[in-house]
Design a protein around this motif. Structure first.
Motif, PDB file in Angstrom:
ATOM      1  N   LYS A   1       5.070   5.105  -5.057  1.00 52.75           N
ATOM      2  CA  LYS A   1       4.632   4.220  -6.132  1.00 52.75           C
ATOM      3  C   LYS A   1       4.948   4.771  -7.530  1.00 52.75           C
ATOM      4  O   LYS A   1       5.419   4.024  -8.401  1.00 52.75           O
ATOM      5  CB  LYS A   1       3.134   3.951  -5.992  1.00 52.75           C
ATOM      6  N   ASN A   2       4.712   6.038  -7.774  1.00 58.13           N
ATOM      7  CA  ASN A   2       4.937   6.598  -9.121  1.00 58.13           C
ATOM      8  C   ASN A   2       6.410   6.564  -9.539  1.00 58.13           C
ATOM      9  O   ASN A   2       6.734   6.061 -10.625  1.00 58.13           O
ATOM     10  CB  ASN A   2       4.379   8.015  -9.201  1.00 58.13           C
ATOM     11  N   PRO A   3       7.336   7.092  -8.711  1.00 59.51           N
ATOM     12  CA  PRO A   3       8.748   7.006  -9.126  1.00 59.51           C
ATOM     13  C   PRO A   3       9.241   5.571  -9.222  1.00 59.51           C
ATOM     14  O   PRO A   3      10.110   5.272 -10.043  1.00 59.51           O
ATOM     15  CB  PRO A   3       9.498   7.771  -8.038  1.00 59.51           C
ATOM     16  N   LEU A   4       8.670   4.668  -8.441  1.00 53.32           N
ATOM     17  CA  LEU A   4       9.063   3.265  -8.511  1.00 53.32           C
ATOM     18  C   LEU A   4       8.678   2.678  -9.864  1.00 53.32           C
ATOM     19  O   LEU A   4       9.437   1.916 -10.480  1.00 53.32           O
ATOM     20  CB  LEU A   4       8.392   2.488  -7.376  1.00 53.32           C
ATOM     21  N   GLY A   5       7.483   3.060 -10.355  1.00 56.02           N
ATOM     22  CA  GLY A   5       7.071   2.613 -11.682  1.00 56.02           C
ATOM     23  C   GLY A   5       7.982   3.167 -12.760  1.00 56.02           C
ATOM     24  O   GLY A   5       8.286   2.482 -13.749  1.00 56.02           O
ATOM     25  N   GLY A   6       8.438   4.422 -12.576  1.00 56.27           N
ATOM     26  CA  GLY A   6       9.376   5.018 -13.534  1.00 56.27           C
ATOM     27  C   GLY A   6      10.699   4.288 -13.570  1.00 56.27           C
ATOM     28  O   GLY A   6      11.285   4.079 -14.654  1.00 56.27           O
TER      29      GLY A   6
ATOM     30  N   LEU B   1       9.427  -4.238  -4.361  1.00 52.41           N
ATOM     31  CA  LEU B   1       9.047  -3.025  -3.628  1.00 52.41           C
ATOM     32  C   LEU B   1       7.631  -2.579  -3.983  1.00 52.41           C
ATOM     33  O   LEU B   1       6.885  -2.085  -3.132  1.00 52.41           O
ATOM     34  CB  LEU B   1      10.045  -1.902  -3.920  1.00 52.41           C
ATOM     35  N   ALA B   2       7.238  -2.765  -5.261  1.00 52.90           N
ATOM     36  CA  ALA B   2       5.877  -2.418  -5.663  1.00 52.90           C
ATOM     37  C   ALA B   2       4.869  -3.293  -4.924  1.00 52.90           C
ATOM     38  O   ALA B   2       3.796  -2.820  -4.512  1.00 52.90           O
ATOM     39  CB  ALA B   2       5.714  -2.583  -7.165  1.00 52.90           C
ATOM     40  N   GLY B   3       5.197  -4.576  -4.754  1.00 57.13           N
ATOM     41  CA  GLY B   3       4.330  -5.472  -3.997  1.00 57.13           C
ATOM     42  C   GLY B   3       4.201  -5.036  -2.549  1.00 57.13           C
ATOM     43  O   GLY B   3       3.117  -5.091  -1.949  1.00 57.13           O
ATOM     44  N   LEU B   4       5.308  -4.589  -1.967  1.00 57.99           N
ATOM     45  CA  LEU B   4       5.309  -4.094  -0.592  1.00 57.99           C
ATOM     46  C   LEU B   4       4.426  -2.850  -0.483  1.00 57.99           C
ATOM     47  O   LEU B   4       3.629  -2.717   0.457  1.00 57.99           O
ATOM     48  CB  LEU B   4       6.745  -3.765  -0.182  1.00 57.99           C
ATOM     49  N   VAL B   5       4.543  -1.959  -1.451  1.00 59.54           N
ATOM     50  CA  VAL B   5       3.738  -0.744  -1.467  1.00 59.54           C
ATOM     51  C   VAL B   5       2.252  -1.088  -1.593  1.00 59.54           C
ATOM     52  O   VAL B   5       1.393  -0.523  -0.907  1.00 59.54           O
ATOM     53  CB  VAL B   5       4.181   0.184  -2.615  1.00 59.54           C
ATOM     54  N   ASP B   6       1.924  -2.025  -2.469  1.00 60.89           N
ATOM     55  CA  ASP B   6       0.523  -2.434  -2.648  1.00 60.89           C
ATOM     56  C   ASP B   6      -0.067  -2.983  -1.357  1.00 60.89           C
ATOM     57  O   ASP B   6      -1.237  -2.750  -1.034  1.00 60.89           O
ATOM     58  CB  ASP B   6       0.412  -3.480  -3.755  1.00 60.89           C
ATOM     59  N   ARG B   7       0.752  -3.729  -0.598  1.00 63.23           N
ATOM     60  CA  ARG B   7       0.273  -4.290   0.662  1.00 63.23           C
ATOM     61  C   ARG B   7       0.013  -3.192   1.688  1.00 63.23           C
ATOM     62  O   ARG B   7      -0.869  -3.313   2.532  1.00 63.23           O
ATOM     63  CB  ARG B   7       1.282  -5.302   1.207  1.00 63.23           C
TER      64      ARG B   7
ATOM     65  N   LEU C   1       2.108   5.631   6.706  1.00 62.81           N
ATOM     66  CA  LEU C   1       2.789   4.741   5.765  1.00 62.81           C
ATOM     67  C   LEU C   1       2.060   4.671   4.426  1.00 62.81           C
ATOM     68  O   LEU C   1       2.695   4.596   3.371  1.00 62.81           O
ATOM     69  CB  LEU C   1       2.906   3.345   6.369  1.00 62.81           C
ATOM     70  N   ARG C   2       0.735   4.709   4.465  1.00 59.68           N
ATOM     71  CA  ARG C   2      -0.022   4.656   3.208  1.00 59.68           C
ATOM     72  C   ARG C   2       0.204   5.921   2.385  1.00 59.68           C
ATOM     73  O   ARG C   2       0.304   5.871   1.165  1.00 59.68           O
ATOM     74  CB  ARG C   2      -1.505   4.451   3.512  1.00 59.68           C
ATOM     75  N   ASN C   3       0.267   7.061   3.071  1.00 58.65           N
ATOM     76  CA  ASN C   3       0.567   8.304   2.359  1.00 58.65           C
ATOM     77  C   ASN C   3       1.955   8.241   1.725  1.00 58.65           C
ATOM     78  O   ASN C   3       2.149   8.664   0.581  1.00 58.65           O
ATOM     79  CB  ASN C   3       0.484   9.491   3.329  1.00 58.65           C
ATOM     80  N   LEU C   4       2.910   7.715   2.486  1.00 60.05           N
ATOM     81  CA  LEU C   4       4.270   7.562   1.962  1.00 60.05           C
ATOM     82  C   LEU C   4       4.286   6.587   0.787  1.00 60.05           C
ATOM     83  O   LEU C   4       4.973   6.811  -0.221  1.00 60.05           O
ATOM     84  CB  LEU C   4       5.199   7.083   3.074  1.00 60.05           C
ATOM     85  N   ALA C   5       3.514   5.498   0.913  1.00 62.21           N
ATOM     86  CA  ALA C   5       3.483   4.488  -0.146  1.00 62.21           C
ATOM     87  C   ALA C   5       2.967   5.067  -1.453  1.00 62.21           C
ATOM     88  O   ALA C   5       3.477   4.754  -2.536  1.00 62.21           O
ATOM     89  CB  ALA C   5       2.606   3.312   0.290  1.00 62.21           C
ATOM     90  N   HIS C   6       1.946   5.925  -1.363  1.00 61.88           N
ATOM     91  CA  HIS C   6       1.424   6.567  -2.576  1.00 61.88           C
ATOM     92  C   HIS C   6       2.494   7.436  -3.245  1.00 61.88           C
ATOM     93  O   HIS C   6       2.589   7.491  -4.470  1.00 61.88           O
ATOM     94  CB  HIS C   6       0.195   7.410  -2.232  1.00 61.88           C
ATOM     95  N   GLU C   7       3.296   8.117  -2.421  1.00 60.53           N
ATOM     96  CA  GLU C   7       4.356   8.972  -2.954  1.00 60.53           C
ATOM     97  C   GLU C   7       5.461   8.140  -3.622  1.00 60.53           C
ATOM     98  O   GLU C   7       6.088   8.574  -4.577  1.00 60.53           O
ATOM     99  CB  GLU C   7       4.960   9.814  -1.832  1.00 60.53           C
TER     100      GLU C   7
END
Length: 348
Positions: free
Chosen positions: A137-142, A173-179, A129-135
């Motif tokens: 995060k960038n498009p989510l910021g875009g 969703l960014a908060g979820l990814v950070d967690r 899940l952490r590997n997926l979260a890193h993937e």
């Protein structure tokens, strides 16, 4: 059931009177305690389990039916060996006895294997899940950045509401990814503190958030200070208590909602990879609907939840933070009584 029928059972059974004294013991109980049933008769049952204070305190309520069926795991001395057992105290009605106590021996290696397997599964899932979260995060910021630019271009108007929804959901969703990412690779910031400091902080926070729930604090004042990361253990217990409170408020109320926050000293505790001679057990007990049976084996897995509005991260992160301290989170659940236990060793 006829008394003689209990001798056919492979598990130890003790029949108790209203004062928690043994009135009858089956053959398996004689073998477990290495005492004849004649010698067992009349003994106060908690003395058979090493004078366990927590068990002695809970016995009257258990016999009176306050807990439904009370289940408790502990370690007893059996001919010089430490043996893990699981107790089930069943109140009896319209019977010659007040309650039935069943004692099942838990094979030590089986329990350790169960804890270790859970730990391995959670580690593998969290890493994925952490590997997926890193993937993600960038498009989510875009997406968020594009929505902000679009919001500026559109200016005030009816479409402004839609861009704000996009931005708000991107932030959520960014908060979820950070967690998902946060626990990885961080070192513990250890200090010495008393677990009741955490309990009181959690009580105040959740008590204000859920004023309709009756909170009961049942603390053992003899619990010594421990060494750990205050913020992480605070977050772990907060997740556990908030999860219980949400389960109470989101289910149809059948009685007044009640949540108990309890601390006890535990001895010879079986943890994820070892046995601790001494530990603290923090229990979160609620009278809600219970954990659905199909979730019992995966309730600590990331993104698994029994609530429509849940994220499935609260209990997973709680387990993660407690495991970082050498402890474990476990639970027992049935309709009307669910108990989650945070078990922490007091010696490192």
């Amino acid at each position: 059931m006829d008394v003689a029928s209990y001798d056919l059972l492979s598990t130890a059974v003790l029949l108790l009177d209203g004062q928690a004294r043994v009135e009858h013991a089956n053959t398996a109980a004689e073998e477990l305690f290495s005492i004849s049933r004649r010698q067992l008769a009349g003994q106060r049952v908690h003395t058979l389990f090493g004078e366990d204070a927590a068990l002695a305190e809970r016995l009257p309520d258990a016999i009176g039916g306050k807990f439904g069926i009370l289940r408790q795991d502990l370690v007893i001395d059996r001919r010089g060996d430490q043996v893990a057992v699981s107790l089930a105290i069943v109140p009896l009605h319209r019977q010659p006895w007040a309650a039935l106590l069943e004692v099942r021996v838990i094979e030590h290696h089986i329990l350790l294997d169960r804890h270790q397997q859970l730990s391995k599964e959670l580690t593998a899932q969290r890493e994925s899940l952490r590997n997926l979260a890193h993937e993600v995060k960038n498009p989510l910021g875009g997406i968020r950045g594009a929505a902000q630019l679009l919001d500026v271009e559109l200016g005030p108007g009816a479409l402004h509401e839609y861009t704000q929804v996009i931005i708000a959901e991107a932030d959520r969703l960014a908060g979820l990814v950070d967690r998902l990412i946060a626990p990885q690779g961080e070192t513990l910031r250890k200090t010495r503190f008393n677990i009741h400091e955490i309990c009181e902080r959690v009580y105040r926070l959740v008590g204000m958030e859920f004023p309709a729930i009756e909170f009961i604090r049942d603390y053992d004042a003899s619990v010594p200070d421990l060494s750990g990361d205050f913020e992480r253990l605070l977050q772990a217990l907060l997740n556990m208590v908030r999860n219980a409170a949400q389960a109470l408020t989101e289910s149809p109320p059948v009685r007044s909602s009640r949540l108990v926050l309890r601390t006890r000293i535990g001895r010879q505790l079986l943890l994820a990879a070892h046995q601790a001679k001494l530990g603290v057990v923090v229990s979160v007990i609620d009278n809600g609907p219970g954990v659905p049976l199909h979730l019992h084996d995966k309730i600590f897995h990331p993104l698994v939840t029994g609530r429509a509005s849940g994220t499935g991260l609260g209990l997973s992160l709680a387990q993660d933070f407690v495991e970082q301290h050498g402890g474990i989170v476990e639970f027992d659940s049935q309709a009307g009584r669910t108990e989650f236990r945070m078990i922490l060793p007091l010696e490192q």
